[in-house]
Scaffold this active site. Structure first.
Site, PDB file in Angstrom:
ATOM      1  N   THR A 188      51.636  28.454  -2.949  1.00 32.11           N
ATOM      2  CA  THR A 188      51.006  27.594  -1.934  1.00 32.11           C
ATOM      3  C   THR A 188      51.378  28.164  -0.567  1.00 32.11           C
ATOM      4  OG1 THR A 188      52.944  26.184  -1.835  1.00 32.11           O
ATOM      5  CG2 THR A 188      51.244  25.562  -3.409  1.00 32.11           C
ATOM      6  N   GLU A 333      47.358  24.359  -6.853  1.00 39.62           N
ATOM      7  CA  GLU A 333      47.951  23.759  -8.055  1.00 39.62           C
ATOM      8  C   GLU A 333      46.902  23.419  -9.107  1.00 39.62           C
ATOM      9  OE1 GLU A 333      48.696  23.100  -4.937  1.00 39.62           O
ATOM     10  OE2 GLU A 333      50.807  22.554  -4.664  1.00 39.62           O
ATOM     11  N   LYS A 440      48.236   6.794  11.911  1.00 39.44           N
ATOM     12  CA  LYS A 440      48.458   5.365  11.688  1.00 39.44           C
ATOM     13  C   LYS A 440      48.589   4.682  13.035  1.00 39.44           C
ATOM     14  CE  LYS A 440      50.511   2.328   8.395  1.00 39.44           C
ATOM     15  NZ  LYS A 440      51.484   2.088   7.359  1.00 39.44           N
ATOM     16  N   TRP A 445      44.893   2.828   9.435  1.00 37.10           N
ATOM     17  CA  TRP A 445      44.711   4.265   9.255  1.00 37.10           C
ATOM     18  C   TRP A 445      43.431   4.756   9.925  1.00 37.10           C
ATOM     19  CZ3 TRP A 445      48.846   6.589   7.583  1.00 37.10           C
ATOM     20  CH2 TRP A 445      49.710   5.937   6.701  1.00 37.10           C
TER      21      TRP A 445
HETATM   22  P1  AMP Z   1      45.183  25.338  -0.976  1.00 35.43           P
HETATM   23  O1  AMP Z   1      46.188  25.068  -2.034  1.00 35.43           O
HETATM   24  O2  AMP Z   1      45.666  26.284   0.071  1.00 35.43           O
HETATM   25  O3  AMP Z   1      43.895  25.736  -1.555  1.00 35.43           O
HETATM   26  O4  AMP Z   1      44.953  23.967  -0.195  1.00 35.43           O
HETATM   27  C1  AMP Z   1      44.554  22.813  -0.878  1.00 35.43           C
HETATM   28  C2  AMP Z   1      44.287  21.708   0.105  1.00 35.43           C
HETATM   29  O5  AMP Z   1      43.197  22.057   0.972  1.00 35.43           O
HETATM   30  C3  AMP Z   1      43.824  20.420  -0.543  1.00 35.43           C
HETATM   31  O6  AMP Z   1      44.897  19.672  -1.061  1.00 35.43           O
HETATM   32  C4  AMP Z   1      43.127  19.734   0.608  1.00 35.43           C
HETATM   33  O7  AMP Z   1      44.038  19.109   1.481  1.00 35.43           O
HETATM   34  C5  AMP Z   1      42.485  20.888   1.340  1.00 35.43           C
HETATM   35  N1  AMP Z   1      41.079  21.014   0.924  1.00 35.43           N
HETATM   36  C6  AMP Z   1      40.539  21.883   0.050  1.00 35.43           C
HETATM   37  N2  AMP Z   1      39.203  21.713  -0.035  1.00 35.43           N
HETATM   38  C7  AMP Z   1      38.888  20.687   0.792  1.00 35.43           C
HETATM   39  C8  AMP Z   1      37.682  20.007   1.135  1.00 35.43           C
HETATM   40  N3  AMP Z   1      36.497  20.354   0.640  1.00 35.43           N
HETATM   41  N4  AMP Z   1      37.762  18.970   2.003  1.00 35.43           N
HETATM   42  C9  AMP Z   1      38.955  18.599   2.531  1.00 35.43           C
HETATM   43  N5  AMP Z   1      40.110  19.210   2.260  1.00 35.43           N
HETATM   44  C10 AMP Z   1      40.090  20.238   1.397  1.00 35.43           C
END
Ligand code: AMP
Length: 566
Positions: A188, A333, A440, A445
């Site tokens: 990550t 994940e 918040k 929210w």
């Molecule tokens: P990553 O592990 O770097 O791919 O990041 C994952 C995170 O990116 C998710 O938990 C979301 O917070 C954000 N994310 C991915 N796709 C979207 C989407 N279409 N809309 C909003 N947030 C997204």
């Protein structure tokens, strides 16, 4: 009592190598085209790719690499990187893709945590390798993804990839592996604390590739030409390097040049029908296409995800260019695909407005993923499109633990995503925020994503981020940070006026600040952590004179569960 009856079917393991073997055997002449960092375009076929992946496997085995060893990669989307995907996992080694956009200290941490035995790298990252090598003493060798003529002089001794591969004959059978063995390791981005490793298995990778290919997801087929803009170092380019050989789609790998012009020219030259990437990339592409007065000759559909896709971008693709833009959501994940915004038969008969509202959400799960939203105390919340809570998921391509970390992240067998979402009657999920990015205000929210989506719908706004700012009365109030489009002009008052009638009055940000650029994470998302630090001392105009606080007449009194407006 009858005895349970076992099926009489072959127990063929789901291995990553079987994907490429399938493409090589049944789509042997289908092309893989790569824009090389050397500057030219390279083309060969799935059959050639498998042969070279086998040569690489032989080369790595000759170097002493064993099943279970991790092989790091620091590379763009290209054919050698693709060979590395298959040439490592194919004999049981683990392909560990590393995001080169992270800080060198983070990369060194990741390489050491993963205990990579070898690291393969594109010449672009040669200087980075010289920084990393002294900090990563357990790496036995650094392999430059180049031929001898393009080997750069480095302080670190390197092994040439082509020499390694070409010394072998490719006469090699992929071993039959246990499908539960590890295949890929992806970390990550580590915006909070150290990056954490998601260790996929062969089984999860193959099942995910099936999921990605479904007609309700990418709908990839042998008639498609797929160009993943999303990097192969970011969650395996969302599974496209596996879904393409599974379906027999032609694959186009764009290398390092991801600007609008380079992407457009490659798409047109190769007749690309399908693509996938983060919103910022598409904004760049559409800006170029619009300013140059061009059209897409072959592009049919594109998946947009990684961060919330502004509805304005979806509209532009569909209405101005006739391209189906599909909003998708997932995370490292989850391998990463979770949901995709595509309509069922009945939904396509609803009014255009209703269809649009559904398509703007992050969408429906695909088979293989289950999801729920939970509130306080883990109580499951209703699917009414209003209640919002922590989004939990489970499924065969969702992690059940982090690599080399004994603390289980699961809650009652579900993985908490860290996202906050609503789910509506149709089962369409909408992300309201990362839980740590929600604002918040006075106990209620505010969704920063909603505020940002509206901001970028304004003609003068190129990019926008909404963050919480400390406020003496309301604890937090929204601050909007905006990058203007080139040559566009707009005042803070005009932008705030743009929100009137579109959101609850008390959602309207208290201030607008214009900046030249926003900080981004290594995966192209706005780095809200950095932005919050940058504006930690910002005093909102509404906080300067509490007596005249404009919030008093914005209906913010009291608490209770104010719904996120649909
Ligand atoms: P990553 O592990 O770097 O791919 O990041 C994952 C995170 O990116 C998710 O938990 C979301 O917070 C954000 N994310 C991915 N796709 C979207 C989407 N279409 N809309 C909003 N947030 C997204």
């Amino acid at each position: 009592m009858t005895t349970p009856l076992r099926g009489q079917m072959m127990d063929v393991p789901l291995t990553v190598s079987s994907l490429l073997a399938h493409a090589s055997r049944f789509f042997g002449t289908t092309e893989i085209v790569s824009k090389r960092i050397e500057g030219d375009v390279h083309r060969y076929t799935y059959r050639d790719c498998e042969k070279r992946a086998k040569q690489l496997a032989q080369g790595l085995i000759a170097l002493g690499v064993e099943a279970g060893d991790r092989i790091g990669t620091l590379a763009w989307n290209g054919y050698r990187h693709l060979e590395t995907y298959y040439g490592t996992t194919g004999f049981g080694a683990v392909c560990h893709t590393i995001n080169p956009r992270l800080f060198p200290e983070q990369i060194a941490y990741i390489v050491n945590h993963a205990d990579d035995r070898y690291v393969m790298f594109d010449a672009t990252f040669a200087a980075l390798v010289d920084v990393l090598a002294p900090q990563c003493p357990n790496v036995q060798g650094w392999i430059a993804l180049a031929d001898d003529a393009h080997l750069l002089r480095l302080a670190t001794p390197v092994i040439g990839y082509e020499a390694l591969v070409c010394a072998q004959d490719g006469d090699f059978d992929w071993p039959v592996l246990d499908e539960r063995l590890a295949s890929y390791l992806c970390y990550t981005s580590g915006t909070t604390g150290n990056p954490k490793g998601a260790l996929y298995s062969h089984r999860s990778t193959v099942l995910h590739a099936y999921g990605v290919s479904l007609p309700n997801a990418s709908g990839l087929s042998a008639r498609d030409c797929a160009l993943p803009v999303v990097p192969m170092f970011h969650v395996n380019a969302w599974g496209i390097p596996h879904a393409a050989p599974l379906t027999g789609a032609k694959l186009v790998l764009p290398g390092k040049d991801l600007d609008g012009k380079s992407l457009y020219e490659l798409m047109e030259a190769e007749h690309v029908t399908y693509s996938a990437g983060v919103p910022t990339v598409w904004l760049g592409l559409l800006n170029y296409v619009r300013e140059a007065g061009l059209r897409f000759g072959s592009l049919e559909r594109t998946v947009i995800g990684g961060s919330a896709c502004p509805p304005a971008l979806l509209r532009m693709f569909r209405d101005d260019y006739g391209v189906q833009a599909i909003h998708g959501w997932g995370m490292t994940e989850m391998s990463p695909l979770g949901t995709v915004s595509r309509l069922n038969r009945e939904q396509t008969m609803r009014s255009p407005d209703e269809q649009r509202r559904l398509l703007e959400k992050q969408g429906h799960v695909i088979y293989g993923v289950d999801m729920k939203i939970v509130g306080d105390g883990g109580r499951e919340l209703p699917w009414d499109g209003v209640a919002f809570g922590d989004l939990h998921v489970r499924g065969p391509w969702v992690i059940d633990g982090y690599f080399r970390n004994d603390v289980s992240p699961l809650i009652d067998g579900w993985f908490p995503t860290g996202d906050v979402a609503t789910i509506d009657h149709d089962g369409f999920m909408r992300i309201t925020d990362r839980s740590k990015d929600l604002i918040k205000s006075g106990g209620e929210w505010i969704s920063s994503i909603e505020i940002e989506n509206l901001a970028v719908a304004h003609a003068a706004v190129a990019e926008a981020a909404c963050i919480a700012c400390a406020h003496p009365n309301w604890k937090e109030r929204p601050l909007l940070v905006v990058v203007k489009r080139p040559n566009a002009d707009v005042t803070p008052e005009e932008l705030l006026g743009f929100y009137e009638g579109k959101v609850a009055k008390w959602w309207i940000p208290d201030d607008v600040v214009f900046v030249d650029e926003l900080p981004h994470t290594a995966t192209g998302k706005v780095n809200k952590l950095r932005l919050r630090e940058q504006f930690r001392d910002h005093i909102l105009s509404s906080a300067r004179n509490i007596e005249n606080c404009p919030l008093a007449d914005r209906g913010m009194a009291g608490s209770g569960s104010t719904p996120v407006p649909e």
